[in-house]
Design a protein around this motif. Structure first.
Motif: not given
Length: 237
Positions: A76, A90, A93, A123-124, A126-128, A130-131, A136
């Motif tokens: 990050y 989290s 999570v 999940a990582g 999918i998050s990428i 989604a970004g 978001g």
């Protein structure tokens, strides 16, 4: 000659949109080192006890969090764009991960740990995606009452999983109400020494947090328990 730096800047801007560290890294100065070290030590003091606790919530060994936590923080720092966003382990999570993998493998087994790691990587990805797809914005359609109910229910689930450890009794399984009933029926089996250690630890957390707020209370209590030799496997019978 005067247009050459501007040409370099114009070429760097599109790349900086995907690699944000190209924007802040050239502007970093040694004068910021002291503040950055203080921030790093603060995060470390908070992350160590939280990471160990949340790893157990996810059903994996406590040390597993130390493999994932630093990687997330470094990534990050290099790829993130917000100065206010909190990047941390989290509890939400962790609980969702444990409940997802629990239907496929027994908690604590090598298969469970492998599936948890696979789920984290999935999940990582999918998050990428989604970004990249700007998904978001969907979050703004979640009502406050829905989020409040979710967080409150999650807090109850986390609490009911941790109370047996505080009492030194075997934790039950199932949903919240099944675990609650199992806890009530096994209260006579409470281990006195475990209860005392847990109560003292909670008291220290409250006292240190109130009277010495600059001291990492969670980390101090964790170290004291480990040094005493009771923190390892407390409550296991």
């Amino acid at each position: 000659m005067s247009t050459h730096p501007q040409r370099q800047t114009s070429h760097a801007r599109p790349l900086a949109r995907h690699l944000p560290f190209l924007t802040w890294l050239p502007a970093w100065r040694p004068s910021s080192l002291k503040r950055d070290l203080v921030a790093a030590l603060t995060i470390t003091a908070l992350q160590i006890p939280e990471a160990m606790a949340y790893a157990e919530l996810a059903g994996v060994p406590p040390q597993a969090a130390f493999y994932a936590g630093p990687v997330a923080l470094v990534l990050y720092a290099l790829l993130g764009t917000s100065r206010q966003l909190v990047v941390a382990i989290s509890a939400t999570v962790a609980v969702l991960s444990a409940s997802t993998v629990a239907s496929l493998a027994e908690s604590g087994t090598p298969r469970f740990i492998a599936l948890t790691a696979a789920l984290a990587m999935l999940a990582g990805v999918i998050s990428i995606l989604a970004g990249v797809l700007k998904l978001g914005r969907i979050a703004q359609f979640f009502s406050d009452s829905l989020l409040t109910g979710f967080v409150f229910g999650l807090a109850l689930v986390i609490a009911i999983k941790q109370v047996p450890k505080l009492l030194g009794i075997q934790a039950g399984s199932g949903n919240f109400f099944e675990r609650l009933w199992d806890l009530v029926t096994h209260l006579p089996q409470t281990h006195p020494l475990t209860l005392v250690v847990g109560a003292v630890s909670l008291g220290l957390l409250l006292v240190l947090g109130r009277w010495v707020p600059k001291l990492p209370a969670s980390l101090v209590v964790l170290v004291l328990e480990r040094r005493s030799g009771y923190g390892e496997g407390a409550g296991k019978r």
